[in-house]
Design a protein around this motif. Structure first.
Motif, mmCIF file in Angstrom:
data_model
loop_
_atom_site.group_PDB
_atom_site.id
_atom_site.type_symbol
_atom_site.label_atom_id
_atom_site.label_comp_id
_atom_site.label_asym_id
_atom_site.label_seq_id
_atom_site.Cartn_x
_atom_site.Cartn_y
_atom_site.Cartn_z
ATOM 1 N N ARG A 179 78.039 43.384 50.341
ATOM 2 C CA ARG A 179 77.676 43.851 51.595
ATOM 3 C C ARG A 179 77.108 42.308 52.531
ATOM 4 N NH1 ARG A 179 74.337 47.702 51.674
ATOM 5 N NH2 ARG A 179 72.630 46.568 51.430
ATOM 6 N N ARG B 181 80.427 39.965 52.551
ATOM 7 C CA ARG B 181 81.293 40.554 53.480
ATOM 8 C C ARG B 181 80.765 40.213 55.056
ATOM 9 N NH1 ARG B 181 80.208 46.513 55.313
ATOM 10 N NH2 ARG B 181 78.190 45.453 55.953
ATOM 11 N N ASP B 182 79.423 40.079 55.118
ATOM 12 C CA ASP B 182 78.715 39.988 56.520
ATOM 13 C C ASP B 182 78.728 38.327 56.698
ATOM 14 O OD1 ASP B 182 78.316 42.393 56.860
ATOM 15 O OD2 ASP B 182 76.169 42.519 56.258
ATOM 16 N N ARG C 11 80.298 36.374 59.895
ATOM 17 C CA ARG C 11 79.484 35.698 60.600
ATOM 18 C C ARG C 11 79.983 34.161 60.679
ATOM 19 N NH1 ARG C 11 75.187 37.365 58.546
ATOM 20 N NH2 ARG C 11 75.079 35.702 56.933
#
Length: 386
Positions: A343, A346-347, A351
């Motif tokens: 996670r 991915r973020d 971003r």
């Protein structure tokens, strides 16, 4: 809600798209009486079914077309005869409603086709990237796949876990190119991995089977008239031996080097000098060697495709995976857990790139379960015995 209609203007899960044309109809009626006989606004009611055709279903649009005609007749008849808009505007409203209904029918049909295509893409994705239990074959795992083409939903990235009597095997890779050709190649490699990864004891033999499969698939595609004669795939083949809990075996086919992430920091595993799958002939037929690499039981193995490492921000700076993961783990060692690590990456990629992915992106993380979770091949061997 009619099938195929987009869920626009929803309140508490219920569509209120029908409300906008109704408000427009009421506004036209009010405006017609407010402006007086010098400026008749009632013919603007033709916009009501037009707006409905863009956001509502076919039957709702047809209803608004009839309502617009009826409202036109009632409102226009309320004026003295010398101020009535007359037959010309009536025909405009009636024809406008019919055309709006036709446009809504075409739009809904197109949306049904899109939904059907998305269902096919989702089925294809589940076939290529089959769902994996979070705790399976002695491993805790988490993975995410992001297609650069959000409408396509599927591409050439692939990953899988295969339990076997000889330990648990993991494969992560990226087929060169895009489109259905890349998906077909990924499916071919995964099919071979699932069979060879289970039956073959030697990881080098599994690697050889993958190379042969890539060549066979490429030859078959070319024979059918395809343009896949130079298609290849980068990949990392991993084995977690059941008798060596502190080590793993790895064959790297020109892929991004995996990262070992743990409470003591982040370290990059050997990248190897191997060529991608399908390119062994360039090295005289030699395949990448099998390397034995130490991996502590509290370390997570992080594998990504080049959609992560080649993600750029506005000024063109690449996403620094190692630095960002190291910073996250220093701040909170619990982020080394596979699901949190995936996670976080991915973020971070989304971003950094502003949500504009230049390539398909896969993030996959695995680590051994405490106690090993039992011999990975027991369940499948038990089923075979019956």
């Amino acid at each position: 809600m009619e099938y195929g209609r987009r869920p626009l203007l929803r309140v508490r899960g219920r569509s209120v798209a029908w409300l906008l044309p109704l408000l427009l109809l009421a506004g036209v009626v009010v405006a017609d009486f407010a402006t007086g006989e010098r400026l008749r606004m009632i013919s603007w009611i033709v916009l009501v079914p037009g707006i409905s055709s863009a956001i509502c279903g076919t039957w709702t649009t047809a209803g608004y077309g009839l309502l617009a005609v009826a409202t036109y007749v009632l409102v226009d008849s309320a004026w003295p005869e010398q101020y009535q808009a007359g037959l010309g505007d009536f025909i405009l409203v009636a024809v406008g409603g019919a055309l709006a209904t036709l446009a809504a029918a075409v739009r809904v049909r197109r949306e049904r086709q899109v939904v059907h295509i998305r269902d096919i893409a989702d089925t294809t994705r589940r076939t290529v990237l089959r769902p994996l239990p979070p705790d399976w074959a002695g491993l805790e795992q988490a993975g995410v796949y992001l297609a650069a083409d959000v409408e396509a939903r599927v591409g050439g990235d692939f990953y899988d876990i295969q339990p076997s009597p000889h330990g648990t095997r993991v494969l992560v890779g990226d087929v060169q190119g895009k489109g259905l050709g890349a998906v077909e190649a990924a499916a071919a490699l995964l099919g071979t991995f699932r069979e060879a990864g289970y039956h073959e004891k030697d990881l080098a033999t599994v690697a050889e089977r993958l190379e042969i499969r890539m060549l066979r698939h490429r030859s078959h595609t070319v024979a059918l008239g395809g343009a896949d004669g130079d298609r290849f795939a980068t990949a990392v083949l991993i084995a977690f031996p059941g008798d060596a809990p502190q080590t793993l075996e790895m064959v790297n086919f020109g892929h991004e080097p995996p990262l070992a992430v743990g409470p003591r920091g982040v370290r990059e595993l050997p990248s190897g000098e191997g060529l991608p799958l399908g390119c062994a002939d360039l090295a005289g037929g030699l395949l990448p060697p099998v390397r034995r690499v130490p991996l502590a039981t509290d370390e997570t193995l992080l594998l990504v495709t080049d959609g992560v490492t080649e993600a750029r921000d506005g000024p063109g700076e690449f996403y620094d995976l190692t630095r960002e993961v190291a910073r996250a783990v220093r701040a909170d060692p619990r982020r080394a857990a596979p699901h949190r690590l995936v996670r976080r990456v991915r973020d971070g990629v989304l971003r950094h790139s502003g949500g504009r992915l230049a390539d398909d992106t896969t993030v996959f993380a695995v680590r051994r379960l405490p106690g090993g979770g039992g011999p990975p091949g027991d369940l499948e061997q038990g089923c075979l015995r019956y």
